[in-house]
Design an enzyme around this catalytic site. Structure first.
Site, PDB file in Angstrom:
ATOM      1  N   THR A 238      -2.221   1.414   9.776  1.00  0.00           N
ATOM      2  CA  THR A 238      -3.408   1.092   8.982  1.00  0.00           C
ATOM      3  C   THR A 238      -3.240   1.663   7.578  1.00  0.00           C
ATOM      4  O   THR A 238      -2.412   2.551   7.358  1.00  0.00           O
ATOM      5  CB  THR A 238      -4.710   1.694   9.568  1.00  0.00           C
ATOM      6  OG1 THR A 238      -4.634   3.125   9.506  1.00  0.00           O
ATOM      7  CG2 THR A 238      -4.956   1.252  10.994  1.00  0.00           C
TER       8      THR A 238
ATOM      9  N   ASP B 111       3.429   0.448   7.634  1.00  0.00           N
ATOM     10  CA  ASP B 111       3.547  -0.329   8.871  1.00  0.00           C
ATOM     11  C   ASP B 111       4.965  -0.353   9.446  1.00  0.00           C
ATOM     12  O   ASP B 111       5.141  -0.548  10.645  1.00  0.00           O
ATOM     13  CB  ASP B 111       3.104  -1.776   8.612  1.00  0.00           C
ATOM     14  CG  ASP B 111       1.634  -1.872   8.251  1.00  0.00           C
ATOM     15  OD1 ASP B 111       0.895  -0.906   8.514  1.00  0.00           O
ATOM     16  OD2 ASP B 111       1.220  -2.924   7.710  1.00  0.00           O
TER      17      ASP B 111
ATOM     18  N   CYS C 173      -3.633  -2.632  12.171  1.00  0.00           N
ATOM     19  CA  CYS C 173      -5.081  -2.620  12.407  1.00  0.00           C
ATOM     20  C   CYS C 173      -5.463  -3.298  13.718  1.00  0.00           C
ATOM     21  O   CYS C 173      -6.039  -4.391  13.731  1.00  0.00           O
ATOM     22  CB  CYS C 173      -5.856  -3.241  11.269  1.00  0.00           C
ATOM     23  SG  CYS C 173      -7.579  -2.715  11.332  1.00  0.00           S
TER      24      CYS C 173
ATOM     25  N   ALA D  74       0.824  -1.205   0.000  1.00  0.00           N
ATOM     26  CA  ALA D  74       0.000   0.000   0.000  1.00  0.00           C
ATOM     27  C   ALA D  74       0.863   1.263   0.000  1.00  0.00           C
ATOM     28  O   ALA D  74       0.684   2.170  -0.822  1.00  0.00           O
ATOM     29  CB  ALA D  74      -0.917  -0.017   1.218  1.00  0.00           C
TER      30      ALA D  74
ATOM     31  N   GLN E 135      -5.552  -5.746   2.214  1.00  0.00           N
ATOM     32  CA  GLN E 135      -5.657  -6.395   3.521  1.00  0.00           C
ATOM     33  C   GLN E 135      -6.865  -5.980   4.366  1.00  0.00           C
ATOM     34  O   GLN E 135      -7.403  -6.794   5.114  1.00  0.00           O
ATOM     35  CB  GLN E 135      -4.363  -6.216   4.318  1.00  0.00           C
ATOM     36  CG  GLN E 135      -3.154  -6.854   3.621  1.00  0.00           C
ATOM     37  CD  GLN E 135      -1.833  -6.451   4.254  1.00  0.00           C
ATOM     38  OE1 GLN E 135      -1.611  -6.621   5.432  1.00  0.00           O
ATOM     39  NE2 GLN E 135      -0.942  -5.896   3.443  1.00  0.00           N
TER      40      GLN E 135
ATOM     41  N   CYS F 251      -9.998   3.071  11.789  1.00  0.00           N
ATOM     42  CA  CYS F 251     -10.345   1.673  11.923  1.00  0.00           C
ATOM     43  C   CYS F 251     -11.858   1.547  11.959  1.00  0.00           C
ATOM     44  O   CYS F 251     -12.472   1.823  12.985  1.00  0.00           O
ATOM     45  CB  CYS F 251      -9.735   1.191  13.239  1.00  0.00           C
ATOM     46  SG  CYS F 251     -10.288  -0.413  13.713  1.00  0.00           S
TER      47      CYS F 251
ATOM     48  N   VAL G 219      14.366  -7.228  -1.259  1.00  0.00           N
ATOM     49  CA  VAL G 219      15.549  -6.480  -0.842  1.00  0.00           C
ATOM     50  C   VAL G 219      16.229  -7.324   0.221  1.00  0.00           C
ATOM     51  O   VAL G 219      15.603  -7.727   1.202  1.00  0.00           O
ATOM     52  CB  VAL G 219      15.184  -5.096  -0.265  1.00  0.00           C
ATOM     53  CG1 VAL G 219      16.425  -4.380   0.256  1.00  0.00           C
ATOM     54  CG2 VAL G 219      14.486  -4.247  -1.312  1.00  0.00           C
TER      55      VAL G 219
ATOM     56  N   ALA H 299      -5.396   3.482   6.158  1.00  0.00           N
ATOM     57  CA  ALA H 299      -5.875   4.858   6.221  1.00  0.00           C
ATOM     58  C   ALA H 299      -4.740   5.799   6.638  1.00  0.00           C
ATOM     59  O   ALA H 299      -4.671   6.946   6.180  1.00  0.00           O
ATOM     60  CB  ALA H 299      -7.045   4.962   7.193  1.00  0.00           C
TER      61      ALA H 299
HETATM   62  C1  LIG Z   1      -6.624  -8.571   8.807  1.00  0.00           C
HETATM   63  C2  LIG Z   1      -6.250  -7.139   8.522  1.00  0.00           C
HETATM   64  C3  LIG Z   1      -7.228  -6.151   8.629  1.00  0.00           C
HETATM   65  C4  LIG Z   1      -6.917  -4.831   8.373  1.00  0.00           C
HETATM   66  N1  LIG Z   1      -7.925  -3.894   8.447  1.00  0.00           N
HETATM   67  C5  LIG Z   1      -7.653  -2.616   8.128  1.00  0.00           C
HETATM   68  C6  LIG Z   1      -8.710  -1.639   8.116  1.00  0.00           C
HETATM   69  O1  LIG Z   1      -9.872  -1.944   8.381  1.00  0.00           O
HETATM   70  N2  LIG Z   1      -8.398  -0.356   7.786  1.00  0.00           N
HETATM   71  C7  LIG Z   1      -7.130   0.014   7.470  1.00  0.00           C
HETATM   72  O2  LIG Z   1      -6.914   1.174   7.168  1.00  0.00           O
HETATM   73  N3  LIG Z   1      -6.102  -0.880   7.489  1.00  0.00           N
HETATM   74  C8  LIG Z   1      -6.332  -2.184   7.805  1.00  0.00           C
HETATM   75  N4  LIG Z   1      -5.304  -3.109   7.796  1.00  0.00           N
HETATM   76  C9  LIG Z   1      -3.896  -2.634   7.711  1.00  0.00           C
HETATM   77  C10 LIG Z   1      -3.371  -2.326   6.329  1.00  0.00           C
HETATM   78  O3  LIG Z   1      -3.604  -3.382   5.445  1.00  0.00           O
HETATM   79  C11 LIG Z   1      -1.888  -2.039   6.421  1.00  0.00           C
HETATM   80  O4  LIG Z   1      -1.666  -1.083   7.402  1.00  0.00           O
HETATM   81  C12 LIG Z   1      -1.310  -1.529   5.104  1.00  0.00           C
HETATM   82  O5  LIG Z   1      -1.399  -2.518   4.129  1.00  0.00           O
HETATM   83  C13 LIG Z   1       0.137  -1.088   5.298  1.00  0.00           C
HETATM   84  O6  LIG Z   1       0.769  -0.849   4.090  1.00  0.00           O
HETATM   85  P1  LIG Z   1       2.315  -1.161   3.909  1.00  0.00           P
HETATM   86  O7  LIG Z   1       2.652  -0.767   2.524  1.00  0.00           O
HETATM   87  O8  LIG Z   1       3.095  -0.609   5.031  1.00  0.00           O
HETATM   88  O9  LIG Z   1       2.414  -2.744   4.050  1.00  0.00           O
HETATM   89  P2  LIG Z   1       1.892  -3.873   3.006  1.00  0.00           P
HETATM   90  O10 LIG Z   1       0.700  -3.359   2.288  1.00  0.00           O
HETATM   91  O11 LIG Z   1       1.764  -5.080   3.831  1.00  0.00           O
HETATM   92  O12 LIG Z   1       3.063  -3.994   1.983  1.00  0.00           O
HETATM   93  C14 LIG Z   1       4.387  -4.348   2.322  1.00  0.00           C
HETATM   94  C15 LIG Z   1       5.096  -4.838   1.075  1.00  0.00           C
HETATM   95  O13 LIG Z   1       6.487  -4.931   1.330  1.00  0.00           O
HETATM   96  C16 LIG Z   1       6.979  -6.107   0.743  1.00  0.00           C
HETATM   97  N5  LIG Z   1       8.211  -6.541   1.397  1.00  0.00           N
HETATM   98  C17 LIG Z   1       8.393  -7.117   2.605  1.00  0.00           C
HETATM   99  N6  LIG Z   1       9.673  -7.391   2.816  1.00  0.00           N
HETATM  100  C18 LIG Z   1      10.345  -6.980   1.722  1.00  0.00           C
HETATM  101  C19 LIG Z   1      11.711  -7.013   1.323  1.00  0.00           C
HETATM  102  N7  LIG Z   1      12.654  -7.533   2.095  1.00  0.00           N
HETATM  103  N8  LIG Z   1      12.031  -6.518   0.106  1.00  0.00           N
HETATM  104  C20 LIG Z   1      11.088  -5.998  -0.711  1.00  0.00           C
HETATM  105  N9  LIG Z   1       9.792  -5.938  -0.387  1.00  0.00           N
HETATM  106  C21 LIG Z   1       9.417  -6.433   0.816  1.00  0.00           C
HETATM  107  C22 LIG Z   1       5.842  -7.104   0.854  1.00  0.00           C
HETATM  108  O14 LIG Z   1       5.986  -8.139  -0.114  1.00  0.00           O
HETATM  109  C23 LIG Z   1       4.629  -6.218   0.619  1.00  0.00           C
HETATM  110  O15 LIG Z   1       4.263  -6.188  -0.735  1.00  0.00           O
HETATM  111  C24 LIG Z   1      -5.582  -4.470   8.015  1.00  0.00           C
HETATM  112  C25 LIG Z   1      -4.621  -5.452   7.896  1.00  0.00           C
HETATM  113  C26 LIG Z   1      -4.924  -6.782   8.127  1.00  0.00           C
HETATM  114  C27 LIG Z   1      -3.865  -7.836   7.958  1.00  0.00           C
END
Ligand SMILES: Cc1cc2nc3c(=O)[nH]c(=O)nc-3n(C[C@H](O)[C@H](O)[C@H](O)COP(=O)(O)OP(=O)(O)OC[C@H]3O[C@@H](n4cnc5c(N)ncnc54)[C@H](O)[C@@H]3O)c2cc1C
Lengths: 452, 120
Positions: free
Chosen positions: A361, A352, A214, A62, A92, A395, A127, A363
């Site tokens: 989250t 995250d 979340c 995200a 997610q 949330c 990475v 959001a």
């Molecule tokens: C069950 C559940 C319910 C949720 N409900 C909500 C909700 O209601 N509302 C809300 O706002 N949020 C919700 N969330 C949270 C939300 O999905 C996350 O906060 C959001 O996806 C965070 O984005 P991100 O890019 O940090 O992580 P992610 O979207 O998880 O992306 C991380 C990316 O990094 C990649 N990665 C990891 N390690 C490496 C590496 N070494 N090298 C290269 N790439 C790597 C992964 O493959 C992945 O593609 C929920 C999550 C879950 C699991």
């Protein structure tokens, strides 16, 4: 291309920011859902900035995709590289709906490549190493990618291994559920939960003792399970137990208290200070750590929410906090308002992985990414940005099928409702459910494309 | 850029509805234009046709609520607070109004064109 404005994080900058801004994500969700409370502002396409900067984004979830989209829209001549081995993209926030039997597993699955903006290179590799001293990342195949700016957006790692006896392959069997694992696991969890709702018994719910994404999700699923039991006429045959990791049900006190009241109303028993330590999936016994020692609980259905920590690549780099719980879990040491790394000013952390008090989250991603991007662009342009993230986290807390509470808050535990006086944050509303089920996904996808 | 602007809104709706959004917008635009043209042609409202269109509109409102319930996996029985009732009235109202205008316009133009055909 070193940044020289790392000290521009004064406490009162950016205070004149429109309060509307931080609310936009939820407002859009609601607008998308049909509550037409439109307040159009002026559409502004900022002029493109010419630069030869090399920007690497580690992680294309995200936060990574949203960052790439926004940077690509604002820069000309820059090299923007996304690195992520995962070909599938997971929406997610929809996992809970899949595990509640509301949506099929394909509702949450799409392809990363669909969202990679034009002009951005995607390296489909993990990475393996980050070297912020040498301004380089190294991929799993050994390819070295130098950068002028690095945005770390690797999300977090689910640490099932920290639960003794836990075997991820057993999710979906013998009453063992775990929504967080994957879309398939969320669907398998639904089948287990549905079976439980048909028979009754003991349902055990919990959350980990670490930071988590979340934090409302474990609560939502407890509520939904209770509702299914009630709807199927089996509530009397079931006992539902929620195990909180500390002395609260939610980190925002006013929300915690509201959830406590609802749990009491629905006869959901609460234990405090209980963290899942081990599990025996064959005998259906979960062992919890308590201040007094350990305690065993038999279950007919359990939703395991594993401990969470930073991915190894980040934990093994110099980037995490150097001490405290956040150091152990490996979260990136960034300034909580600018998302800029405290020790390496040309490194940002969004999503995250960011070591900030709230904000795990999707959001929050919507609100963090523009701040990091504005700061980064200002570095390139040699100007200063006052963009600031105040901890906005949201949330939509489902409290039964068809109703939710649209909970939004900030670093200070203030409630920050997008529609003050219209959608009450602590009230169970159908409108909030509609926002969650209809408005959130399109808003999320627009965010990935840099449009929202 | 972080403000609510019509382009963001458009992006979100497009994400939600896909090409159906264009179809809907086209229907709204064409429908409204045809309705206004009809009013001009007939120099006013045909009361009896309006009443019939309103009756069909009542059903259209119900259909809108059913559609809403289907896509949101819930229903108006879940309504709890004032905003929920407002949303229900809004959805019903839009469904009713849309259907009414559509029926009125289609019926009006059908009659006009038929009469023209008979005259010509
Ligand atoms: C069950 C559940 C319910 C949720 N409900 C909500 C909700 O209601 N509302 C809300 O706002 N949020 C919700 N969330 C949270 C939300 O999905 C996350 O906060 C959001 O996806 C965070 O984005 P991100 O890019 O940090 O992580 P992610 O979207 O998880 O992306 C991380 C990316 O990094 C990649 N990665 C990891 N390690 C490496 C590496 N070494 N090298 C290269 N790439 C790597 C992964 O493959 C992945 O593609 C929920 C999550 C879950 C699991």
């Amino acid at each position: 291309m070193k940044s020289d404005n790392k000290n521009n994080t004064g406490p009162d900058e950016g205070l004149l920011r429109e309060p509307l801004s931080r609310r936009t994500f939820m407002q859009l969700s609601a607008l998308g859902a049909g509550a037409l409370l439109l307040k159009p502002g002026a559409a502004q396409a900022a002029p493109k900035l010419r630069s030869a900067a090399r920007i690497v984004i580690a992680g294309a979830g995200a936060a990574g995709l949203a960052t790439a989209s926004r940077l690509a829209a604002r820069l000309e001549g820059a090299t923007i590289t996304l690195i992520d081995a995962r070909k599938a993209h997971y929406y997610q926030p929809g996992f809970t709906l899949v595990a509640s039997g509301i949506k099929p597993a394909n509702y949450v699955t799409s392809s990363t490549a669909d969202y990679v903006p034009h002009g951005v290179e995607l390296i489909e590799e993990r990475v393996a190493e980050i070297d912020p001293e040498g301004n380089t990342v190294v991929t799993a195949s050994g390819r070295s990618v130098p950068y002028d700016f690095l945005v770390v957006a690797t999300g977090l790692q689910l640490d099932y291994a920290a639960i003794e006896g836990m075997d991820e392959r057993l999710i979906g069997q013998n009453g063992l559920g775990s929504i967080y694992h994957s879309p398939a696991a969320a669907e398998a969890t639904w089948r287990q939960m549905s079976e439980f709702a048909d028979k009754g018994g003991v349902g055990v719910f919990l959350r980990p003792g670490t930071e988590m994404k979340c934090a409302g999700a474990p609560l939502k699923y407890t509520f939904v399970t209770e509702d299914y039991l009630t709807r199927r006429g089996n509530r009397g045959k079931a006992e539902i137990i929620y195990n909180a990791n500390n002395k609260a049900l939610f980190s925002v006190p006013i929300v915690s208290e509201k959830v406590r009241m609802l749990f009491q109303q629905r006869d959901i028993k609460v234990n405090y200070d209980r963290v899942l330590q081990s599990i025996d999936p064959g005998r259906r016994i979960a062992t919890f750590r308590t201040p007094e020692g350990t305690t065993e609980m038999g279950y007919d259905f359990i939703n395991v929410v594993p401990p969470m920590k930073a991915p190894d690549v980040v934990r093994n780099s110099p980037l995490p906090w150097q001490q405290g719980a956040w150091g152990n879990e490996g979260w990136l040491e960034v300034d909580k308002h600018t998302l800029r790394h405290v020790r390496y000013p040309n490194v940002f952390g969004v999503g995250d992985i960011a070591g900030v008090p709230k904000g795990k989250t999707a959001a929050s991603v919507k609100w963090q990414v523009p701040v990091a991007v504005e700061r980064l662009l200002a570095d390139i342009a040699g100007t200063e940005s006052t963009a600031r993230y105040d901890g906005y986290t949201s949330c939509p807390l489902i409290t039964r099928l068809g109703r939710a509470m649209l909970i939004e808050f900030d670093y200070q535990n203030n409630l920050t409702p997008s529609f003050p006086g219209v959608i009450a944050p602590l009230e169970e509303l159908w409108t909030s459910w509609v926002v969650k089920t209809m408005g959130l996904k399109p808003t999320y996808i627009s965010m990935l494309r840099g449009h929202a | 850029m972080k403000e609510l602007d019509p382009m963001i809104l458009l992006a979100v709706f497009l994400e939600m509805l896909g090409p159906l959004l264009w179809l809907l917008l086209a229907m709204v635009l064409l429908g409204t234009a045809a309705f206004v043209a009809l009013l001009v042609r007939e120099r006013g409202i045909a009361a009896s046709r309006l009443v019939r269109a309103q009756l069909v509109g009542l059903v259209g409102g119900v259909l809108a609520l059913v559609l809403m319930a289907t896509v949101s996996s819930s229903g108006f029985t879940d309504a709890a607070g004032p905003i929920d009732w407002i949303l229900i009235v809004l959805v019903y109202g839009l469904g009713m109004l849309g259907t009414m205008v559509l029926v009125y316009t289609v019926a009006g133009w059908t009659r006009l064109l038929r009469r023209q055909g008979a005259a010509g």
